[in-house]
Scaffold this active site. Structure first.
Site, PDB file in Angstrom:
ATOM      1  N   CYS A  21      31.208  40.893  47.935  1.00 52.65           N
ATOM      2  CA  CYS A  21      31.356  41.283  49.499  1.00 52.65           C
ATOM      3  C   CYS A  21      31.071  42.794  49.610  1.00 52.65           C
ATOM      4  O   CYS A  21      29.928  43.094  49.559  1.00 52.65           O
ATOM      5  CB  CYS A  21      32.817  40.740  49.499  1.00 52.65           C
ATOM      6  SG  CYS A  21      33.413  40.914  51.320  1.00 52.65           S
ATOM      7  N   HIS A  61      31.082  32.547  53.009  1.00 57.77           N
ATOM      8  CA  HIS A  61      31.430  33.883  52.180  1.00 57.77           C
ATOM      9  C   HIS A  61      32.286  33.798  51.070  1.00 57.77           C
ATOM     10  O   HIS A  61      33.154  32.919  51.149  1.00 57.77           O
ATOM     11  CB  HIS A  61      31.996  34.690  53.278  1.00 57.77           C
ATOM     12  CG  HIS A  61      31.841  36.194  52.789  1.00 57.77           C
ATOM     13  ND1 HIS A  61      30.877  36.887  52.660  1.00 57.77           N
ATOM     14  CD2 HIS A  61      32.987  36.944  52.340  1.00 57.77           C
ATOM     15  CE1 HIS A  61      31.153  38.220  52.299  1.00 57.77           C
ATOM     16  NE2 HIS A  61      32.676  38.180  52.047  1.00 57.77           N
ATOM     17  N   ASP A  91      28.138  31.518  55.759  1.00 56.88           N
ATOM     18  CA  ASP A  91      28.792  32.797  55.717  1.00 56.88           C
ATOM     19  C   ASP A  91      28.738  33.342  57.204  1.00 56.88           C
ATOM     20  O   ASP A  91      27.869  33.524  58.223  1.00 56.88           O
ATOM     21  CB  ASP A  91      28.119  33.928  54.890  1.00 56.88           C
ATOM     22  CG  ASP A  91      28.696  35.087  54.673  1.00 56.88           C
ATOM     23  OD1 ASP A  91      29.737  35.429  55.657  1.00 56.88           O
ATOM     24  OD2 ASP A  91      28.721  35.742  53.675  1.00 56.88           O
TER      25      ASP A  91
END
Length: 290
Positions: free
Chosen positions: A170, A259, A227
């Site tokens: 991330c 995600h 995502d």
């Protein structure tokens, strides 16, 4: 700092109910941010430390002592080294577990607390609060310098300076791309669902798509087709930039994954895609470090 849209924030939060006492007790034990509501304990992977040396250390850097968690094979020397870069939630138990998984595979893994100067994300109860009060105050240049310090520390503590890699998740996925353009001694990188493009700021003047032609090491990018925060058009733009630069980097997209599909403590976890991504990471590292 551009705040994530509400849809992105919502995608990180589960709908399962949990009473507050159980919730706070569960996440506090592992240093998870209050913003992770709740930890999905039934899917959490726990890697033991048998055969490993694990612990905490502090590295002198500008502004103080940088805390790090490390894991390595017991008695190992001149080990290939992997810097492990956190999500926005900091170095909690999931990140430490990833370090132990890497150590079981023969690596010295080092995860630095890159927010230590500005605050503790585990004490904040919302993603916007973490973004606004912590992430927005951490400049890329400072992060690059801290990672350099970790690489130097690793070389003096069982690591091989000529076999250096990085992986990140991330927020750390974006940092992974940037570090691959920063450190000429880096040999390999694996970026998990890191942001690829965005408006420049004083703290974040460049994004991965801007530095695709400057990579010192090949990067394996692992992304989810669902995502909400990283559109496929950004992934394709990055692929095009890498191809134009003649880069040895590769990007893999898992069409049905959201995600944070490797985050086994969150509802976004997708076991099949996470396992495949981890095997790809190990193959990528072995081919370039061993």
């Amino acid at each position: 700092m551009k705040t994530l849209p509400q849809s992105d924030i919502d995608s990180l939060l589960p709908s399962a109910p949990m009473d507050r006492r159980s919730f706070v007790t569960a996440i506090a034990a592992a240093g998870f941010a209050l913003a992770v509501q709740p930890v999905h304990a039934q899917t959490v992977i726990t890697t033991d430390s048998g055969g490993l040396e694990v612990g905490d250390a502090a590295i002198a850097v500008a502004g103080g002592d940088l805390p790090v968690y490390f894991a390595r094979p017991a008695g190992g020397a001149r080990l290939p080294t992997v810097l492990v870069v956190q999500e926005i939630f900091g170095v909690h138990e999931h990140i430490r577990d990833l370090c132990r998984r890497l150590a079981k595979a023969g690596y010295l893994a080092v995860a630095p607390e890159l927010y230590f100067r500005v605050g503790d994300p585990s004490k904040l109860d919302s993603i916007p609060a973490i973004l606004d009060n912590i992430v927005a105050r951490v400049p890329d240049a400072q992060v690059m310098a801290d990672l350099d310090a970790c690489a130097a520390w690793a070389a003096e503590n069982g690591g091989d300076a000529d076999k250096l890699a990085i992986t990140g998740f991330c927020w750390g996925g974006r940092i992974t791309w940037l570090y691959a353009a920063h450190n000429p001694r880096l040999k390999a990188a694996v970026a998990w669902y890191g942001k690829l493009d965005g408006a420049p700021t004083n703290m974040t003047p460049r994004h991965p798509v801007d530095i695709a032609a400057r990579l010192h090491a090949p990067v394996l990018g692992l992304y989810g087709g669902q995502d909400q925060g990283i559109p496929l058009k950004d992934v394709e733009a990055m692929r095009a930039a890498l191809a134009k630069a003649g880069s040895r980097s590769e990007i893999v997209v898992y069409p049905d994954a959201p995600h944070a599909f490797n985050a086994d403590y969150r509802p976004s976890y997708r076991p099949a895609e996470a396992a495949d991504g981890w095997q790809k990471l190990l193959t990528w590292l072995r081919a370039r470090l061993e």
